[in-house]
Design an enzyme around this catalytic site. Structure first.
Site, mmCIF file in Angstrom:
data_model
loop_
_atom_site.group_PDB
_atom_site.id
_atom_site.type_symbol
_atom_site.label_atom_id
_atom_site.label_comp_id
_atom_site.label_asym_id
_atom_site.label_seq_id
_atom_site.Cartn_x
_atom_site.Cartn_y
_atom_site.Cartn_z
ATOM 1 N N HIS A 115 -54.231 -19.742 -3.523
ATOM 2 C CA HIS A 115 -54.845 -20.847 -2.780
ATOM 3 C C HIS A 115 -56.200 -21.147 -3.387
ATOM 4 O O HIS A 115 -56.865 -20.264 -3.923
ATOM 5 C CB HIS A 115 -54.977 -20.506 -1.300
ATOM 6 C CG HIS A 115 -55.616 -19.173 -1.046
ATOM 7 N ND1 HIS A 115 -54.909 -17.992 -1.155
ATOM 8 C CD2 HIS A 115 -56.877 -18.827 -0.724
ATOM 9 C CE1 HIS A 115 -55.717 -16.971 -0.903
ATOM 10 N NE2 HIS A 115 -56.927 -17.451 -0.650
ATOM 11 N N GLU A 139 -57.505 -11.756 -0.204
ATOM 12 C CA GLU A 139 -56.932 -11.160 1.012
ATOM 13 C C GLU A 139 -55.485 -11.575 1.211
ATOM 14 O O GLU A 139 -54.680 -10.795 1.721
ATOM 15 C CB GLU A 139 -57.717 -11.617 2.247
ATOM 16 C CG GLU A 139 -59.119 -11.052 2.344
ATOM 17 C CD GLU A 139 -59.911 -11.721 3.464
ATOM 18 O OE1 GLU A 139 -59.321 -12.487 4.252
ATOM 19 O OE2 GLU A 139 -61.125 -11.470 3.519
ATOM 20 N N VAL A 140 -55.174 -12.806 0.866
ATOM 21 C CA VAL A 140 -53.827 -13.329 1.097
ATOM 22 C C VAL A 140 -53.187 -13.587 -0.264
ATOM 23 O O VAL A 140 -53.689 -14.398 -1.057
ATOM 24 C CB VAL A 140 -53.873 -14.627 1.936
ATOM 25 C CG1 VAL A 140 -52.469 -15.161 2.146
ATOM 26 C CG2 VAL A 140 -54.560 -14.376 3.279
ATOM 27 N N ARG A 178 -57.308 -26.030 7.365
ATOM 28 C CA ARG A 178 -58.651 -25.475 7.546
ATOM 29 C C ARG A 178 -58.594 -23.957 7.660
ATOM 30 O O ARG A 178 -57.719 -23.403 8.323
ATOM 31 C CB ARG A 178 -59.323 -26.080 8.791
ATOM 32 C CG ARG A 178 -59.578 -27.554 8.634
ATOM 33 C CD ARG A 178 -60.470 -28.142 9.713
ATOM 34 N NE ARG A 178 -60.369 -29.592 9.657
ATOM 35 C CZ ARG A 178 -61.031 -30.362 8.786
ATOM 36 N NH1 ARG A 178 -61.861 -29.831 7.919
ATOM 37 N NH2 ARG A 178 -60.857 -31.675 8.781
ATOM 38 N N ASP A 179 -59.564 -23.312 6.974
ATOM 39 C CA ASP A 179 -59.651 -21.859 7.035
ATOM 40 C C ASP A 179 -59.982 -21.430 8.463
ATOM 41 O O ASP A 179 -60.823 -22.029 9.132
ATOM 42 C CB ASP A 179 -60.728 -21.369 6.059
ATOM 43 C CG ASP A 179 -60.602 -19.889 5.767
ATOM 44 O OD1 ASP A 179 -60.285 -19.538 4.611
ATOM 45 O OD2 ASP A 179 -60.817 -19.072 6.699
HETATM 46 P P1 5GP Z 1 -58.830 -14.993 -0.048
HETATM 47 O O1 5GP Z 1 -59.839 -13.929 0.243
HETATM 48 O O2 5GP Z 1 -57.425 -14.440 -0.139
HETATM 49 O O3 5GP Z 1 -59.213 -15.853 -1.219
HETATM 50 O O4 5GP Z 1 -58.895 -15.978 1.187
HETATM 51 C C1 5GP Z 1 -58.010 -15.933 2.265
HETATM 52 C C2 5GP Z 1 -58.523 -16.891 3.308
HETATM 53 O O5 5GP Z 1 -57.489 -17.137 4.243
HETATM 54 C C3 5GP Z 1 -59.727 -16.338 4.104
HETATM 55 O O6 5GP Z 1 -60.833 -17.221 3.957
HETATM 56 C C4 5GP Z 1 -59.208 -16.282 5.537
HETATM 57 O O7 5GP Z 1 -60.189 -16.625 6.488
HETATM 58 C C5 5GP Z 1 -58.048 -17.257 5.527
HETATM 59 N N1 5GP Z 1 -56.985 -16.939 6.451
HETATM 60 C C6 5GP Z 1 -56.369 -15.737 6.608
HETATM 61 N N2 5GP Z 1 -55.415 -15.806 7.548
HETATM 62 C C7 5GP Z 1 -55.420 -17.092 7.994
HETATM 63 C C8 5GP Z 1 -54.642 -17.790 8.971
HETATM 64 O O8 5GP Z 1 -53.758 -17.244 9.636
HETATM 65 N N3 5GP Z 1 -54.925 -19.115 9.149
HETATM 66 C C9 5GP Z 1 -55.897 -19.760 8.437
HETATM 67 N N4 5GP Z 1 -56.091 -21.047 8.681
HETATM 68 N N5 5GP Z 1 -56.650 -19.135 7.499
HETATM 69 C C10 5GP Z 1 -56.414 -17.813 7.284
#
Ligand code: 5GP
Length: 118
Positions: A101, A96-97, A30-31
């Protein structure tokens, strides 16, 4: 070798998270900052930074994401109502990551796919 992110620690269960599915190639959790009643991230266990880094070797695991997404949507009770899968790639998409995903979002009407920018 691609650089690890926090997702690798989640996958190895070195830091806490709400893992809802895991097998030898994929993990779903879960996010931490949910944007909908169901917001799950489905992640290959090995690091692929972005969609632009995908190779033919990744095709099996990336295809499996859809099978797992459909199963999780059923489990979450959102399959009938509908749901959205999102993959952000790079800065303009707001990634962001940098560990590829798929976001699985649902549980409410999700609105238009993109905000109008003008
Ligand atoms: P992106 O913007 O890279 O597509 O999405 C990254 C997602 O990872 C974001 O929705 C953010 O809330 C989630 N996220 C970032 N760090 C963590 C974490 O430590 N744990 C969890 N469960 N989600 C994370």
């Amino acid at each position: 070798m691609a650089e690890e992110t926090i997702f690798s620690k989640i996958i190895r269960r070195e830091i806490p998270s709400d893992i809802v599915y895991q097998d030898d190639v994929l993990t779903a959790f879960r996010d931490v900052n949910p944007q909908a009643p169901t917001h799950i991230l489905i992640v290959p266990n090995h690091v692929i930074p972005t969609v632009s880094d995908v190779t033919a070797d990744d095709e099996m695991v990336l295809g499996k994401i859809f099978t797992v997404a459909a199963k999780l949507a059923e489990q979450e009770g959102i399959a009938a109502g509908g749901y959205r899968l999102i993959v952000n790639c790079g800065a303009d998409a707001g990634q962001e990551v940098y560990h590829l995903h798929v976001h699985l979002l649902g549980g409410r009407p999700l609105g238009p796919m993109l905000h109008r920018s003008g």
